[in-house]
Design a protein around this motif. Structure first.
Motif, PDB file in Angstrom:
ATOM      1  N   PHE A 511       0.826  -1.208   0.000  1.00  0.00           N
ATOM      2  CA  PHE A 511       0.000   0.000   0.000  1.00  0.00           C
ATOM      3  C   PHE A 511       0.863   1.262   0.000  1.00  0.00           C
ATOM      4  O   PHE A 511       0.586   2.226  -0.730  1.00  0.00           O
ATOM      5  N   LEU A 512       1.928   1.246   0.810  1.00  0.00           N
ATOM      6  CA  LEU A 512       2.851   2.401   0.823  1.00  0.00           C
ATOM      7  C   LEU A 512       3.532   2.578  -0.524  1.00  0.00           C
ATOM      8  O   LEU A 512       3.689   3.716  -1.017  1.00  0.00           O
ATOM      9  N   ASN A 513       3.926   1.455  -1.152  1.00  0.00           N
ATOM     10  CA  ASN A 513       4.553   1.559  -2.480  1.00  0.00           C
ATOM     11  C   ASN A 513       3.586   2.133  -3.499  1.00  0.00           C
ATOM     12  O   ASN A 513       3.958   2.956  -4.351  1.00  0.00           O
ATOM     13  N   LEU A 514       2.322   1.715  -3.412  1.00  0.00           N
ATOM     14  CA  LEU A 514       1.318   2.266  -4.328  1.00  0.00           C
ATOM     15  C   LEU A 514       1.122   3.762  -4.095  1.00  0.00           C
ATOM     16  O   LEU A 514       0.926   4.540  -5.043  1.00  0.00           O
ATOM     17  N   GLN A 515       1.145   4.173  -2.838  1.00  0.00           N
ATOM     18  CA  GLN A 515       1.043   5.609  -2.564  1.00  0.00           C
ATOM     19  C   GLN A 515       2.204   6.378  -3.181  1.00  0.00           C
ATOM     20  O   GLN A 515       2.022   7.444  -3.784  1.00  0.00           O
ATOM     21  N   ASP A 516       3.439   5.811  -3.049  1.00  0.00           N
ATOM     22  CA  ASP A 516       4.611   6.473  -3.666  1.00  0.00           C
ATOM     23  C   ASP A 516       4.462   6.552  -5.177  1.00  0.00           C
ATOM     24  O   ASP A 516       4.746   7.599  -5.793  1.00  0.00           O
ATOM     25  N   GLU A 517       4.001   5.445  -5.795  1.00  0.00           N
ATOM     26  CA  GLU A 517       3.802   5.463  -7.247  1.00  0.00           C
ATOM     27  C   GLU A 517       2.739   6.475  -7.638  1.00  0.00           C
ATOM     28  O   GLU A 517       2.862   7.164  -8.661  1.00  0.00           O
ATOM     29  N   ASN A 518       1.707   6.604  -6.817  1.00  0.00           N
ATOM     30  CA  ASN A 518       0.663   7.590  -7.107  1.00  0.00           C
ATOM     31  C   ASN A 518       1.230   9.007  -7.067  1.00  0.00           C
ATOM     32  O   ASN A 518       0.945   9.833  -7.939  1.00  0.00           O
ATOM     33  N   GLN A 519       2.063   9.273  -6.074  1.00  0.00           N
ATOM     34  CA  GLN A 519       2.690  10.597  -6.007  1.00  0.00           C
ATOM     35  C   GLN A 519       3.592  10.840  -7.204  1.00  0.00           C
ATOM     36  O   GLN A 519       3.593  11.940  -7.776  1.00  0.00           O
TER      37      GLN A 519
END
Length: 630
Positions: A511-519
């Motif tokens: 989930f944290l990695n997806l947030q980084d990719e979203n940013q």
């Protein structure tokens, strides 16, 4: 007057003819504005002049049949010096219509011109002149000379005399002039042309100029300048159109990539929402599992406590049983002491005791048999206790007390065995006393029989108690096994819970990695928006430039532009033009000025937007504007 060397005069004439032919060919080709064919007269004269230049000072090769004087030999040598020329040589040899070396040389020159590498090929020959220069004559007999020439014909590399054009400076000058022919585009058909039988004659009428020809040439030059300007403007328009189309394609591609990124963002957001929901579900499931495990642990704790209580109660019952056995042993010991006292008192009664002793011997033998059985039973009890002790060594702390109880039982059995040994010793003493004692009362015999029966009943009761103890121990073993199975189940449940917690941790990381990719995607989206804005600004600027060029083109249609070649100095300051001081046309008068003398911009009647104007035109226009004002 000193006479000039005729070979030097020939070289100078050939050099001048080469200059004229090359210059005329370049000028006529540029004015012609198309690719040149083999029928173009200046091109034909150029090949004739080059043939004469290459033939000058060529060494005559004598053979048994005839003399040979062709330029194919030095041109064929170019393949060894310049590897890229191997294709031309191979293609010339493969041509079907060529039979003579001269025809091959003419085809070679035409192919080199089409490749725009004639200057490069001939430069290789001039750099290595030693291969072309003739060797000194050997001092030997003529027959040996002929034989050496015959046998070394493939190894000879000398083609020109020392005074030939290719051996002197004029050859290097001609090669330098040939570099300018790279501007020309020629499309020559070599297969169908008869190159073997052509006669190479120089036509001097092409290079003699009349006044009419000079006027026509000036007109042609003016027309060519106008056409050059027109072609330049058209090329600019084409380039701008191509840039605009490329920018449009880029904008379309960026829009497509932007839409794709927006779709990917929406997909990523949906995935994030799904993951959040799954995370909430997993948390709730984890809480439920924790509650169930806590309840299960409480239930197991209650079961363990009840089992401990039952174990304590069973232990108390065993203690009571052992206390009863101790009491019975004490009573028996007291009875034995009473019997001994009675025997000591009744020693005097020998005759009666003899009969009684016979009966007692029978009873004693029976008792010995019973004692042997009891000893065997005691040994079996010992073996059983030892096995129980070995089995209960790996048990928990709570079973240590049972081991201590078993040790006490062993001690008690040992005491019983010692008491029995004492009884045996006493019986031996009684046997000794048989000789002394003679009789005993029948009452005493009956009492002894009753006591032995009571002892047998007590032994049976103890055996029953031992069987009950064994059953209790089996029950306790079964309880322990069930408890161990429950503990293993709880361990498995805990292991599953740990795995689920690890999965939850990995999901958090994803989930944290997806947030980084979203940013990162958001950053890329903002950067692309900025790039689109910049492209829009550049497109607007390019459109404005195109309009300016169109207006300047309209303004230029009515003016007569001065040629760049004619202007070498600025008209106002009279300074010479150079790389740093460049030329600029005035859009009003058409003259050429430097940047300092034409650094003005004014709107003209032909173009409403401000255009570059020289200082003189600027002053005149300002005066006319001021005079027109009231």
């Amino acid at each position: 007057m000193a006479t000039k060397d005729p070979t030097a005069v020939e070289r100078a004439n050939l050099l001048n003819m080469a200059k004229l032919s090359i210059k005329g060919l370049i000028e006529s080709a540029l004015s012609f504005g198309r690719t040149l064919d083999s029928d173009y007269p200046p091109l034909q004269q150029f090949f004739v002049v080059m043939e004469h230049c290459l033939k000058h000072g060529l060494k005559v090769r004598k053979s048994f049949l005839s003399y040979n004087k062709t330029i194919w030999g030095p041109l064929e040598l170019v393949e060894k010096l310049y590897p890229e020329a191997e294709e031309i040589g191979a293609s010339v040899r493969d041509l079907p219509g060529l039979k003579t070396p001269l025809g091959r040389a003419r085809a070679w020159l035409r192919l080199a011109l089409m490749q725009k590498k004639m200057a490069d090929y001939l430069r290789c020959l001039i750099i290595q002149r030693d291969l072309l220069r003739s060797a000194p004559k050997p001092r030997s007999f003529p027959c040996f000379i002929l034989l050496s020439r015959v046998f070394t014909k493939g190894l000879e590399s000398e083609f020109y005399e020392y005074h030939a054009l290719m051996m002197e400076e004029e050859g290097a000058v001609i090669v330098g002039l040939l570099v300018g022919l790279n501007v020309i585009d020629a499309n020559l058909c070599v297969k169908g042309e008869d190159l073997d039988s052509q006669v190479g004659v120089i036509d001097f009428s092409m290079y003699l100029k009349d006044e009419e020809d000079i006027g026509n040439k000036e007109r042609n030059i003016q027309i060519a300048a106008i056409l050059d300007q027109k072609n330049y403007v058209e090329e600019l328009n084409r380039q701008l159109n191509s840039t605009v189309s490329s920018l449009h394609t880029r904008v379309d591609s960026l829009e497509k990539s932007n839409t794709k990124l927006i779709e990917e963002l929406a997909i990523a957001k949906n995935n994030i929402i799904k993951l959040q929901e799954e995370n909430h579900q997993l948390r709730s499931e984890n809480k439920l599992i924790l509650m169930k495990t806590q309840q299960h642990l409480e239930v197991t704790k209650v079961d363990v406590e009840t089992e401990l209580q039952t174990y304590k109660h069973s232990r108390q019952g065993l203690d009571e049983m052992y206390n009863d056995a101790l009491r019975q042993l004490r009573d028996e010991s007291q009875l034995r002491q009473e019997v001994e006292n009675e025997l000591s008192v009744q020693v005097s009664m020998k005759h009666e005791i003899e009969l009684a002793m016979k009966l007692l011997e029978k009873d004693i033998h029976e008792k010995q048999d019973t004692l042997i059985g009891l000893r065997q039973q005691l040994e079996e009890v010992k073996a059983i206790n030892i096995e129980m002790y070995q089995k209960l060594q790996g048990s928990e702390d709570g079973l240590k007390e049972k081991n201590e109880i078993i040790a006490r039982l062993e001690e008690k059995t040992n005491k019983i065995t010692t008491a029995m040994k004492q009884l045996e010793q006493r019986l031996q003493q009684a046997e000794k006393a048989q000789t002394e004692a003679e009789g005993e009362d029948e009452k005493y015999l009956q009492e002894c029989l009753s006591k032995s029966a009571s002892l047998q009943q007590r032994i049976m009761q103890k055996e029953r108690q031992l069987v009950q103890l064994e059953t209790d121990l089996k029950i306790e073993k079964e309880w322990r096994q069930t408890l161990q199975e429950d503990l293993q189940k709880e361990k498995d449940a805990l292991f599953q819970l740990r795995n689920e917690t690890q999965q939850i941790i990995s999901l958090k990381k994803e989930f944290l990695n997806l947030q980084d990719e979203n940013q990162q995607l958001k950053k890329i989206y903002h950067e692309q928006e900025q790039a689109l804005q910049e492209l829009g600004n550049k497109l607007s600027e390019s459109k404005l430039k195109i309009e300016d060029i169109k207006e300047a083109n309209k303004a230029l249609q009515g003016l007569v532009w001065l040629k760049d070649k004619e202007a070498t100095h600025c008209k106002l300051c009279e300074k010479e033009f150079s790389l740093s001081k460049r030329k600029h046309h005035c859009r009003n008068c058409g003259e050429i000025f430097c940047n300092a003398c034409s650094d003005n911009e004014l709107p003209l009647p032909s173009s409403p937007k401000p255009v570059r104007v020289c200082d003189s035109c600027h002053a005149l226009l300002i005066q006319s504007c001021s005079s027109s004002l009231p």
